[in-house]
Design a protein around this motif. Structure first.
Motif, PDB file in Angstrom:
ATOM      1  N   ARG A  32       2.280   4.205  -0.806  1.00  0.00           N
ATOM      2  CA  ARG A  32       3.393   3.751   0.015  1.00  0.00           C
ATOM      3  C   ARG A  32       2.920   2.706   1.023  1.00  0.00           C
ATOM      4  O   ARG A  32       1.739   2.592   1.320  1.00  0.00           O
ATOM      5  N   GLU A  33       3.881   1.974   1.558  1.00  0.00           N
ATOM      6  CA  GLU A  33       3.591   0.911   2.521  1.00  0.00           C
ATOM      7  C   GLU A  33       2.754   1.433   3.693  1.00  0.00           C
ATOM      8  O   GLU A  33       3.017   2.500   4.233  1.00  0.00           O
ATOM      9  N   LYS A  34       1.726   0.665   4.043  1.00  0.00           N
ATOM     10  CA  LYS A  34       0.784   0.922   5.137  1.00  0.00           C
ATOM     11  C   LYS A  34      -0.232   2.021   4.804  1.00  0.00           C
ATOM     12  O   LYS A  34      -1.074   2.351   5.641  1.00  0.00           O
ATOM     13  N   GLU A  35      -0.180   2.560   3.611  1.00  0.00           N
ATOM     14  CA  GLU A  35      -1.143   3.582   3.212  1.00  0.00           C
ATOM     15  C   GLU A  35      -2.453   2.907   2.808  1.00  0.00           C
ATOM     16  O   GLU A  35      -2.446   1.862   2.151  1.00  0.00           O
ATOM     17  N   GLU A  36      -3.568   3.502   3.206  1.00  0.00           N
ATOM     18  CA  GLU A  36      -4.872   2.952   2.839  1.00  0.00           C
ATOM     19  C   GLU A  36      -5.209   3.344   1.403  1.00  0.00           C
ATOM     20  O   GLU A  36      -4.984   4.480   0.981  1.00  0.00           O
ATOM     21  N   GLU A  48       2.056  -3.317  -9.689  1.00  0.00           N
ATOM     22  CA  GLU A  48       3.248  -3.748  -8.956  1.00  0.00           C
ATOM     23  C   GLU A  48       3.039  -3.516  -7.474  1.00  0.00           C
ATOM     24  O   GLU A  48       2.182  -2.729  -7.072  1.00  0.00           O
ATOM     25  N   GLY A  49       3.829  -4.245  -6.659  1.00  0.00           N
ATOM     26  CA  GLY A  49       3.663  -4.148  -5.215  1.00  0.00           C
ATOM     27  C   GLY A  49       2.693  -5.187  -4.699  1.00  0.00           C
ATOM     28  O   GLY A  49       2.365  -6.157  -5.387  1.00  0.00           O
ATOM     29  N   SER A  50       2.199  -4.988  -3.489  1.00  0.00           N
ATOM     30  CA  SER A  50       1.236  -5.919  -2.896  1.00  0.00           C
ATOM     31  C   SER A  50       0.293  -5.175  -1.965  1.00  0.00           C
ATOM     32  O   SER A  50       0.649  -4.141  -1.401  1.00  0.00           O
ATOM     33  N   VAL A  51      -0.911  -5.713  -1.817  1.00  0.00           N
ATOM     34  CA  VAL A  51      -1.928  -5.120  -0.957  1.00  0.00           C
ATOM     35  C   VAL A  51      -2.639  -6.215  -0.181  1.00  0.00           C
ATOM     36  O   VAL A  51      -2.616  -7.387  -0.558  1.00  0.00           O
ATOM     37  N   SER A  52      -3.263  -5.838   0.898  1.00  0.00           N
ATOM     38  CA  SER A  52      -4.121  -6.757   1.646  1.00  0.00           C
ATOM     39  C   SER A  52      -5.540  -6.203   1.657  1.00  0.00           C
ATOM     40  O   SER A  52      -5.739  -4.993   1.729  1.00  0.00           O
ATOM     41  N   ASN A  70       1.412  -8.436  -7.664  1.00  0.00           N
ATOM     42  CA  ASN A  70       1.319  -8.005  -9.055  1.00  0.00           C
ATOM     43  C   ASN A  70       0.222  -8.727  -9.838  1.00  0.00           C
ATOM     44  O   ASN A  70       0.179  -9.957  -9.867  1.00  0.00           O
ATOM     45  N   GLY A  71      -0.645  -7.974 -10.467  1.00  0.00           N
ATOM     46  CA  GLY A  71      -1.695  -8.564 -11.294  1.00  0.00           C
ATOM     47  C   GLY A  71      -3.011  -8.746 -10.574  1.00  0.00           C
ATOM     48  O   GLY A  71      -4.022  -9.078 -11.204  1.00  0.00           O
ATOM     49  N   ASP A  86     -16.999  -1.428   4.923  1.00  0.00           N
ATOM     50  CA  ASP A  86     -16.591  -2.583   5.711  1.00  0.00           C
ATOM     51  C   ASP A  86     -15.252  -3.144   5.249  1.00  0.00           C
ATOM     52  O   ASP A  86     -14.671  -3.990   5.915  1.00  0.00           O
ATOM     53  N   LEU A  87     -14.779  -2.710   4.087  1.00  0.00           N
ATOM     54  CA  LEU A  87     -13.524  -3.202   3.540  1.00  0.00           C
ATOM     55  C   LEU A  87     -12.444  -2.120   3.584  1.00  0.00           C
ATOM     56  O   LEU A  87     -12.701  -0.965   3.265  1.00  0.00           O
ATOM     57  N   ILE A  88     -11.252  -2.534   3.983  1.00  0.00           N
ATOM     58  CA  ILE A  88     -10.109  -1.639   4.015  1.00  0.00           C
ATOM     59  C   ILE A  88      -8.995  -2.280   3.185  1.00  0.00           C
ATOM     60  O   ILE A  88      -8.594  -3.420   3.455  1.00  0.00           O
ATOM     61  N   VAL A  89      -8.530  -1.571   2.178  1.00  0.00           N
ATOM     62  CA  VAL A  89      -7.420  -2.059   1.355  1.00  0.00           C
ATOM     63  C   VAL A  89      -6.159  -1.336   1.809  1.00  0.00           C
ATOM     64  O   VAL A  89      -6.110  -0.105   1.824  1.00  0.00           O
ATOM     65  N   VAL A  90      -5.132  -2.114   2.191  1.00  0.00           N
ATOM     66  CA  VAL A  90      -3.898  -1.533   2.712  1.00  0.00           C
ATOM     67  C   VAL A  90      -2.734  -1.903   1.804  1.00  0.00           C
ATOM     68  O   VAL A  90      -2.584  -3.064   1.402  1.00  0.00           O
ATOM     69  N   CYS A  91      -1.905  -0.922   1.496  1.00  0.00           N
ATOM     70  CA  CYS A  91      -0.693  -1.165   0.711  1.00  0.00           C
ATOM     71  C   CYS A  91       0.327  -1.862   1.612  1.00  0.00           C
ATOM     72  O   CYS A  91       0.742  -1.298   2.625  1.00  0.00           O
ATOM     73  N   GLU A  92       0.723  -3.071   1.268  1.00  0.00           N
ATOM     74  CA  GLU A  92       1.687  -3.819   2.069  1.00  0.00           C
ATOM     75  C   GLU A  92       3.118  -3.579   1.593  1.00  0.00           C
ATOM     76  O   GLU A  92       4.055  -3.590   2.370  1.00  0.00           O
ATOM     77  N   LYS A  93       3.296  -3.394   0.291  1.00  0.00           N
ATOM     78  CA  LYS A  93       4.576  -3.015  -0.299  1.00  0.00           C
ATOM     79  C   LYS A  93       4.279  -1.931  -1.323  1.00  0.00           C
ATOM     80  O   LYS A  93       3.269  -2.013  -2.026  1.00  0.00           O
ATOM     81  N   ASN A  94       5.130  -0.924  -1.399  1.00  0.00           N
ATOM     82  CA  ASN A  94       4.890   0.185  -2.320  1.00  0.00           C
ATOM     83  C   ASN A  94       4.294  -0.322  -3.628  1.00  0.00           C
ATOM     84  O   ASN A  94       4.850  -1.235  -4.252  1.00  0.00           O
ATOM     85  N   CYS A  95       3.183   0.260  -4.023  1.00  0.00           N
ATOM     86  CA  CYS A  95       2.466  -0.300  -5.155  1.00  0.00           C
ATOM     87  C   CYS A  95       1.974   0.770  -6.128  1.00  0.00           C
ATOM     88  O   CYS A  95       1.858   1.950  -5.794  1.00  0.00           O
ATOM     89  N   THR A  96       1.680   0.299  -7.336  1.00  0.00           N
ATOM     90  CA  THR A  96       1.086   1.117  -8.377  1.00  0.00           C
ATOM     91  C   THR A  96      -0.244   0.481  -8.773  1.00  0.00           C
ATOM     92  O   THR A  96      -0.289  -0.714  -9.063  1.00  0.00           O
TER      93      THR A  96
END
Length: 210
Positions: A32-36, A48-52, A70-71, A86-96
């Motif tokens: 879900r959004e903002k989930e690490e 699907e979705g987006s991450v940072s 996506n992709g 040192d790296l944190i991946v955050v869900c920006e939009k609900n993703c799979t």
């Protein structure tokens, strides 16, 4: 996006991918959004979705290194940091996300499968692309002024679209984070650039005038 459409599996047939799904012990998870998103020693394939992708600073703040939708592919293979913490991946939009343990890709296949070799080759090509993206980020951040960083970033986006118009892939707050600048100061600079006729803005759509 289907897993078979991902560039990591370019040249792989549906039947071969089905075999690799079991061989590689692929795991699909949703966030879900903002989930690490944990990465550890995995390769993550964003269906699907987006991450940072963010760097964790000593003071606990995050600097965005990359934003993908996506992709996109992320994980230990693409990290330039010695410690994955040192790296944190955050869900920006609900993703799979589909995860593959890197050992399943790098270990030698007992049957020397052709499609396994293809995946390794595709992975190396993707790593090359990541290095190119990093060089772009370094060039952008090499500019001292906020305007210099904005213009450099806009020019890269313009070159990718081949037109004067392009849409930002993320919010202006995320852009400020990506450029490592203050959000308010960036907003003031964008307003000046608009008043000077350098750019035109409509929401996230930007037109850069040469």
């Amino acid at each position: 996006m289907k897993l078979l459409d991902n560039p990591l599996f370019h040249g792989v047939s549906p039947e071969e991918l089905d075999e690799m799904t079991h061989c590689f012990e692929m795991e699909e998870r949703t966030f879900r959004e903002k989930e690490e998103i944990p990465i550890h020693k995995n390769v993550g394939i964003l269906l699907e979705g987006s991450v940072s992708i963010n760097r964790l600073n000593a003071d606990g703040s995050l600097d965005m290194l990359e934003y993908m939708s996506n992709g996109g592919i992320f994980g230990s293979f693409f990290s330039l940091f010695e410690e994955m913490g040192d790296l944190i991946v955050v869900c920006e939009k609900n993703c799979t996300v589909v995860f593959i343990d890197t050992c399943h890709i790098t270990k030698r296949c007992s049957r020397a499968c052709h499609h396994h070799s293809l995946v390794v080759e595709n992975l190396l090509n993707l790593m090359t692309e990541k290095v190119h993206q990093l060089s772009e980020k370094v060039e952008i951040l090499s500019h001292r002024s906020i305007r210099g960083k904005l213009l450099c970033y806009f020019q890269f986006q313009q070159n990718k679209t081949g037109t004067a118009d392009f849409s930002l892939p993320f919010s202006f707050s995320a852009l400020a984070n990506y450029l490592c600048v203050d959000r308010s100061a960036m907003s003031r600079e964008l307003k000046k650039m608009k008043n000077e006729g350098i750019i035109q803005m409509q929401g996230r759509k930007i037109t850069l005038f040469s």
